[in-house]
Design a protein around this motif. Structure first.
Motif, PDB file in Angstrom:
ATOM      1  N   LEU A   1      70.716  83.837  22.982  1.00 29.12           N
ATOM      2  CA  LEU A   1      72.358  83.645  22.656  1.00 29.12           C
ATOM      3  C   LEU A   1      73.049  84.624  23.147  1.00 29.12           C
ATOM      4  O   LEU A   1      74.246  84.511  23.659  1.00 29.12           O
ATOM      5  CB  LEU A   1      72.447  82.841  21.873  1.00 29.12           C
ATOM      6  CG  LEU A   1      72.553  81.235  21.898  1.00 29.12           C
ATOM      7  CD1 LEU A   1      72.619  81.101  20.579  1.00 29.12           C
ATOM      8  CD2 LEU A   1      72.604  80.514  22.546  1.00 29.12           C
TER       9      LEU A   1
ATOM     10  N   GLN B   1      72.829  86.352  26.934  1.00 29.81           N
ATOM     11  CA  GLN B   1      72.887  85.859  27.327  1.00 29.81           C
ATOM     12  C   GLN B   1      74.762  85.658  27.564  1.00 29.81           C
ATOM     13  O   GLN B   1      74.550  85.627  28.757  1.00 29.81           O
ATOM     14  CB  GLN B   1      72.694  84.084  27.678  1.00 29.81           C
ATOM     15  CG  GLN B   1      72.941  82.864  28.447  1.00 29.81           C
ATOM     16  CD  GLN B   1      72.264  83.420  29.183  1.00 29.81           C
ATOM     17  OE1 GLN B   1      70.906  83.739  29.201  1.00 29.81           O
ATOM     18  NE2 GLN B   1      72.522  83.138  31.034  1.00 29.81           N
ATOM     19  N   ALA B   2      75.097  85.497  26.630  1.00 32.44           N
ATOM     20  CA  ALA B   2      77.024  85.078  26.290  1.00 32.44           C
ATOM     21  C   ALA B   2      77.737  87.092  26.257  1.00 32.44           C
ATOM     22  O   ALA B   2      79.002  86.552  27.221  1.00 32.44           O
ATOM     23  CB  ALA B   2      77.071  84.916  24.792  1.00 32.44           C
TER      24      ALA B   2
END
Length: 241
Positions: A234, A237-238
């Motif tokens: 996460l 990805q962020a």
């Protein structure tokens, strides 16, 4: 995915420290296990000679954690991660490839170190059920510690800070549990700590007295590793590289 695996394999083996860290994991695990076994006569250092022979796992886990952190933290430190993500835009594929390549080098190293530790001590035959379970479980334990470290390093990014966080996660729970005066709280912390729960897999005697069963304890560590990898995916990805 094949391109990502090939790229990560090449990057891992072009880092000079990889071979030395793997060798250190094998020698440290087997060497400390042999010393611990040699220092104890039968019945002198506890009733579980198998677990005594696996004392070297404490060194091995630290070394594979460092290797895992450097596998991704080194790229952030040098700026190589920007090149990696430009070449492979699918960020989850990058992390999955790193995890697969890490497993491909950690498992063989652990598969050498763990039997060497057991053969150097006063342990029953490796073909025995509890001893074989302890051996296989210890190999999985080192793999899960490496994956936990990879996930943490993906979130933290800075190699030194990530190594500190991983070692803190491993050793903080046993230290706090030992300082607790309440036995119930001691057992609760030992049940949820990644190291204390995961190393239950090494026990071959006194299983009824363990805070958590061998395979259940390894499952606790697996949940820690899965959670760290999910958080890492996460974060990857962020955030920008």
């Amino acid at each position: 995915m094949r391109y990502a695996l090939r790229a990560e394999w090449t990057k891992l083996w072009t880092v000079p420290g990889t071979a030395w860290l793997l060798l250190g994991a094998v020698v440290g695990t087997a060497g400390l296990g042999a010393l611990a076994a040699a220092a104890c006569s039968p019945g002198e250092c506890g009733a579980d000679p198998t677990r005594t022979s696996l004392t070297g796992i404490h060194i091995g886990q630290s070394v594979v954690a460092i290797l895992a952190v450097l596998a991704i933290g080194g790229e952030y430190a040098t700026g190589m991660m920007r090149v990696t993500l430009a070449a492979i835009p699918r960020r989850p594929a990058v992390l999955a490839a790193k995890a697969a390549v890490l497993a491909a080098v950690v498992v063989p190293a652990a598969a050498v170190a763990v039997p060497a530790s057991l053969l150097s001590g006063d342990t029953p035959s490796l073909s025995g059920g509890p001893v074989l379970r302890a051996a296989l479980g210890s190999v999985l334990y080192l793999l899960l510690v490496a994956l936990l470290a990879l996930g943490v390093a993906t979130v933290v990014r800075h190699p030194a800070a990530a190594i500190g966080c991983v070692l803190g996660l491993l050793y903080l729970f046993p230290i706090v549990a030992a300082a607790m005066a309440d036995p119930d709280w001691q057992r609760r912390l030992e049940k949820v700590g990644p190291m204390s729960a995961g190393q239950s897999i090494q026990a071959t005697t006194g299983l009824d007295g363990l805070p958590v069963g061998p395979w259940a304890g390894l499952g606790v560590l697996a949940l820690w590793a899965a959670g760290a990898l999910l958080a890492g995916a996460l974060a990857l990805q962020a955030r920008d590289a």
